[in-house]
Enzyme design. Structure first.
Site, PDB file in Angstrom:
ATOM      1  N   GLU A 136       0.824  -1.212   0.000  1.00  0.00           N
ATOM      2  CA  GLU A 136       0.000   0.000   0.000  1.00  0.00           C
ATOM      3  C   GLU A 136       0.856   1.260   0.000  1.00  0.00           C
ATOM      4  O   GLU A 136       0.507   2.251  -0.654  1.00  0.00           O
ATOM      5  CB  GLU A 136      -0.978   0.007   1.184  1.00  0.00           C
ATOM      6  CG  GLU A 136      -2.004  -1.136   1.176  1.00  0.00           C
ATOM      7  CD  GLU A 136      -2.835  -1.263  -0.108  1.00  0.00           C
ATOM      8  OE1 GLU A 136      -2.957  -0.272  -0.842  1.00  0.00           O
ATOM      9  OE2 GLU A 136      -3.355  -2.363  -0.369  1.00  0.00           O
ATOM     10  N   HIS A 139       1.873   1.958  -3.459  1.00  0.00           N
ATOM     11  CA  HIS A 139       0.845   2.693  -4.216  1.00  0.00           C
ATOM     12  C   HIS A 139       0.917   4.196  -3.942  1.00  0.00           C
ATOM     13  O   HIS A 139       0.767   4.999  -4.858  1.00  0.00           O
ATOM     14  CB  HIS A 139      -0.557   2.207  -3.843  1.00  0.00           C
ATOM     15  CG  HIS A 139      -0.963   0.923  -4.504  1.00  0.00           C
ATOM     16  ND1 HIS A 139      -0.691   0.640  -5.826  1.00  0.00           N
ATOM     17  CD2 HIS A 139      -1.648  -0.160  -4.021  1.00  0.00           C
ATOM     18  CE1 HIS A 139      -1.192  -0.550  -6.131  1.00  0.00           C
ATOM     19  NE2 HIS A 139      -1.768  -1.069  -5.056  1.00  0.00           N
TER      20      HIS A 139
END
Ligand SMILES: [Zn+2]
Ligand SMILES: [Zn+2]
Length: 184
Positions: A136, A139
Site C-alpha cells: 500500500e 501505491h
C-alpha cells in the site's frame, strides 16, 4: 532531499507488536525513510460501517485519515486496523491507498492464520502485515500493480497471493521506489 517520513496510525485497538514490527521493518525497505507510530489512536469513523456487510468501507476511512493527519508532518500515513475492510464490488480488501498520494490503510483482519482455521502463527502474521503495508505504501509512491508474482506490488486476490509474494519490490518496481525516495 530529506527523509521520507512514514507515520503509522492505529485505528481503534491494534496489535501493538504488529505496529512495532512495521515501524522497525519499513525503513529497511524504503530507502532514506524513517517510521514512527503515532501515539494518538484514531477512532474508526462510524459512517464507514456497513451493517449489511458487517464491514468498514475503507475509502471513507482513508478520507478521514487525510483530514485528521494533514498537519502531522508525515509524508505518508499508514492506517492500521483489525477491522474488516471493503470497497463496493469486492468482497473485502486487505488494504487501500491513494495512488499516488499520502494515505494508505491495511487491515490485519484477514491476515491472521486463525481467520482461515489455521493455528496461530505470529511470524507469519507479522510477515503478511509487512507485505500488505509495503504494497500500500508502494501505491502512495505511485506504483501500479506488477505482474511479477513474487513482487510485493503483485495484487493479492487472496491470502495465497500474499503468501506467494515477498515483501520486496522486483528490480523494475524498486527503480521507481528509489526515484520517489530521492535515491535514484
Ligand atoms: Zn494494490
Ligand atoms: Zn514489481
Amino acid at each position: 532531499m530529506g527523509k521520507l517520513k512514514i507515520g503509522i496510525l492505529k485505528i481503534n485497538k491494534v496489535d501493538k507488536e504488529v505496529a512495532e514490527h512495521l515501524e522497525k521493518e519499513l525503513p529497511k525497505i524504503f530507502p532514506k525513510s524513517e517510521c514512527e507510530i503515532i501515539s494518538e489512536v484514531f477512532p474508526v469513523p462510524i459512517e464507514a460501517y456497513n451493517k449489511n456487510r458487517k464491514q468498514y468501507y475503507s475509502s471513507i476511512i482513508l478520507a478521514r485519515i487525510r483530514e485528521k493527519t494533514k498537519n502531522f508532518g508525515f509524508d505518508i500515513v499508514l492506517g492500521v486496523t483489525e477491522l474488516d475492510l471493503y470497497v463496493p464490488h469486492l468482497n473485502f480488501v486487505f488494504g487501500e491507498a491513494e495512488c499516488p498520494g499520502k494515505i494508505a490503510i491495511i487491515s490485519l483482519h484477514r491476515l491472521r492464520p486463525e481467520f482461515y482455521g489455521s493455528k496461530p502463527n505470529r511470524k507469519l502474521h507479522f510477515e503478511r502485515a509487512l507485505k500488505e503495508a509495503v504494497h500500500e505504501i508502494g501505491h502512495t509512491l505511485g506504483l501500479p500493480h506488477c505482474s511479477n508474482q513474487s513482487c510485493v506490488m503483485f495484487f493479492s486476490n487472496s491470502i495465497l497471493d500474499t503468501d506467494r509474494k515477498t515483501f520486496h519490490f522486483c528490480e523494475k518496481c524498486f527503480k521507481l521506489v528509489k526515484r520517489k525516495c530521492g535515491n535514484g
